[in-house]
Scaffold this motif. Structure first.
Motif, PDB file in Angstrom:
ATOM      1  N   THR A  51      -0.861  11.410  -7.036  1.00 48.62           N
ATOM      2  CA  THR A  51      -0.787  10.070  -7.602  1.00 48.62           C
ATOM      3  C   THR A  51       0.591   9.471  -7.375  1.00 48.62           C
ATOM      4  OG1 THR A  51      -2.359  10.703  -9.336  1.00 48.62           O
ATOM      5  CG2 THR A  51      -1.086   8.701  -9.692  1.00 48.62           C
TER       6      THR A  51
ATOM      7  N   SER B 200       3.663  -1.044  -7.349  1.00 42.75           N
ATOM      8  CA  SER B 200       3.814  -2.310  -8.074  1.00 42.75           C
ATOM      9  C   SER B 200       2.510  -3.092  -8.059  1.00 42.75           C
ATOM     10  CB  SER B 200       4.930  -3.148  -7.447  1.00 42.75           C
ATOM     11  OG  SER B 200       4.662  -3.389  -6.067  1.00 42.75           O
ATOM     12  N   GLU B 201       2.294  -3.855  -9.090  1.00 42.62           N
ATOM     13  CA  GLU B 201       1.079  -4.652  -9.208  1.00 42.62           C
ATOM     14  C   GLU B 201       1.079  -5.749  -8.144  1.00 42.62           C
ATOM     15  OE1 GLU B 201      -2.560  -4.877 -11.117  1.00 42.62           O
ATOM     16  OE2 GLU B 201      -0.890  -3.626 -11.779  1.00 42.62           O
TER      17      GLU B 201
ATOM     18  N   SER C 256       2.935   5.763  -8.165  1.00 44.62           N
ATOM     19  CA  SER C 256       3.010   4.501  -8.893  1.00 44.62           C
ATOM     20  C   SER C 256       3.390   3.387  -7.916  1.00 44.62           C
ATOM     21  CB  SER C 256       4.052   4.581 -10.016  1.00 44.62           C
ATOM     22  OG  SER C 256       3.648   5.515 -10.998  1.00 44.62           O
TER      23      SER C 256
ATOM     24  N   ASP D 177      -1.177   2.957 -10.945  1.00 47.43           N
ATOM     25  CA  ASP D 177      -1.204   4.247 -10.266  1.00 47.43           C
ATOM     26  C   ASP D 177      -2.325   4.276  -9.236  1.00 47.43           C
ATOM     27  OD1 ASP D 177       0.905   5.180 -11.754  1.00 47.43           O
ATOM     28  OD2 ASP D 177      -0.363   6.114 -13.273  1.00 47.43           O
TER      29      ASP D 177
ATOM     30  N   GLU E 205       8.263  10.186  -6.137  1.00 49.85           N
ATOM     31  CA  GLU E 205       7.203   9.203  -5.914  1.00 49.85           C
ATOM     32  C   GLU E 205       5.824   9.770  -6.210  1.00 49.85           C
ATOM     33  OE1 GLU E 205       7.316   7.334  -2.130  1.00 49.85           O
ATOM     34  OE2 GLU E 205       9.399   6.668  -2.298  1.00 49.85           O
TER      35      GLU E 205
END
Length: 413
Positions: A195, A199-200, A197, A2, A173
């Motif tokens: 906030t 992707s890593e 989210s 996040d 989103e």
């Protein structure tokens, strides 16, 4: 993962009745935070929400007239402030001279890590403020495009202006969080947390690696994997900071009440200007290098900027620029742009030759801002050279090395 951002908006068409409702609520909220702060200070710095809620909830409702959610928010605000101070104390340990000397005759210094027990008095909340929780104390009215804010005298619907606010309305989103109500120079503002989210980021998929050396002569010296250098001069910034410094010295010499009020305004103005410079600079870097980029920065934690050899009139600039703020701004903007910021050790980045690996402190000429390798003869601007070494460490990180660093013992002799 996040990523949170703070959206700043100005409230419009605030009449006297609204302004009075906001002011009363903010003052009561501030007084409640000071009440909680005193309790925390008197009770061994208890920071557990549940225990503080059990001990203080009814007092906050009865003494200050706070509504249920506002009482909870006031406790959270006080806890957050103490946790921030706790972190700051730990990051700035108390250093003292032991009176002993090392093998080279230099003084040996020791340090003691500080905690909240080092505080002499409770943390003071001076500025009126109000923290409101999404859904309970504030909401966005899509039909009228207004904000609904809760006060001790009921809800108020207000107009607002915020550039680019529409992008945050996609609730698939973005998720809104708390709202902070502030007043500045007769105008009303809100700070909204949002906030998303994301992707890593995977380092091995990065397309670009950029090394960034932060400084004052050049605010940012950048070097990428293609061997291209980008320098952002800091001379204009230095002149502006010296202007503020001179103005502060003149006001401090007067010592009058009006001069002190003016000093406070000058400090706030300088902080806003510094934030704007860092915002524009980091945005330029993100736009220039694009997505899938690793930005390697020196880890300046516990790094002391030596000023003994600097002219007295330049020492203030050496230690007071907001390098950490630059790092924060670049980090969140990189995260939102499918990129990442990594911190690498600052040790030897200005002493290492990027061509042959030789590490020697005397190779750097501070007066000429020039690095000349005594082994291979390579020459470069010292800020650019630091960016090259930082970029090299960033490349090692992309290759899978978790903690890349330079080792003087392993350098080419």
């Amino acid at each position: 993962m996040d990523q949170s951002v703070v959206i700043k908006a100005q409230l419009l068409n605030i009449n006297d009745e609204m302004a009075q409702a906001f002011s009363i609520t903010m003052c009561k909220y501030r007084d409640a935070c000071n009440f909680i702060s005193q309790y925390i200070f008197d009770h061994d710095f208890e920071l557990k929400q549940s225990k503080l809620n059990k001990a203080l909830y009814h007092d906050l409702r009865d003494k200050f007239g706070l509504k249920s959610q506002m009482a909870q928010s006031a406790i959270k605000t006080a806890i957050a402030r103490y946790k921030t101070v706790k972190t700051q104390l730990f990051q700035n340990p108390f250093r003292y001279d032991t009176g002993k000397k090392d093998g080279k005759g230099r003084a040996i210094w020791a340090q003691i890590y500080r905690d909240l027990t080092w505080l002499w008095k409770p943390i003071k909340f001076k500025r009126p403020q109000l923290d409101l929780q999404r859904g309970r104390d504030w909401s966005y009215l899509s039909a009228t495009k207004q904000l609904s804010l809760n006060t001790l005298n009921g809800r108020r619907k207000v107009d607002f202006v915020c550039k680019g606010f529409a992008q945050y309305l996609d609730q698939t989103e973005w998720k809104f969080g708390s709202l902070k109500l502030l007043q500045l120079r007769g105008k009303w503002y809100v700070h909204l947390s949002a906030t998303v989210s994301i992707s890593e980021f995977k380092a091995d998929q990065a397309e670009h690696v950029v090394g960034i050396d932060r400084g004052l002569r050049f605010l940012a010296s950048c070097y990428d994997e293609q061997g291209k250098t980008l320098l952002f001069s800091g001379q204009k910034v230095l002149r502006q900071r010296r202007k503020y410094k001179k103005l502060r010295a003149e006001l401090q010499a007067k010592g009058t009440k009006s001069a002190k009020r003016r000093l406070k305004k000058i400090g706030q103005r300088e902080n806003r200007w510094m934030s704007d410079v860092n915002h524009r600079l980091t945005k330029t870097l993100i736009d220039h290098y694009g997505s899938n980029t690793i930005y390697a920065l020196e880890d300046l934690t516990d790094v002391r900027f030596a000023t003994e050899k600097s002219p007295i009139d330049q020492r203030y600039e050496m230690v007071s620029w907001a390098f950490y703020q630059f790092e924060q701004f670049l980090t969140y903007k990189a995260n939102l742009n499918s990129s990442a910021v990594v911190k690498v050790p600052a040790k030897y980045t200005s002493q290492r030759c990027p061509k042959c690996g030789r590490i020697r402190k005397d190779n750097r000429d501070h007066d000429l801002h020039l690095y000349t390798c005594d082994k291979c003869g390579y020459k470069s601007n010292d800020d650019r050279l630091a960016a090259m070494n930082i970029q090299f460490l960033g490349t090692l990180y992309r290759s899978g090395e978790e903690a890349p660093q330079f080792n003087k013992q392993a350098s080419v002799e």
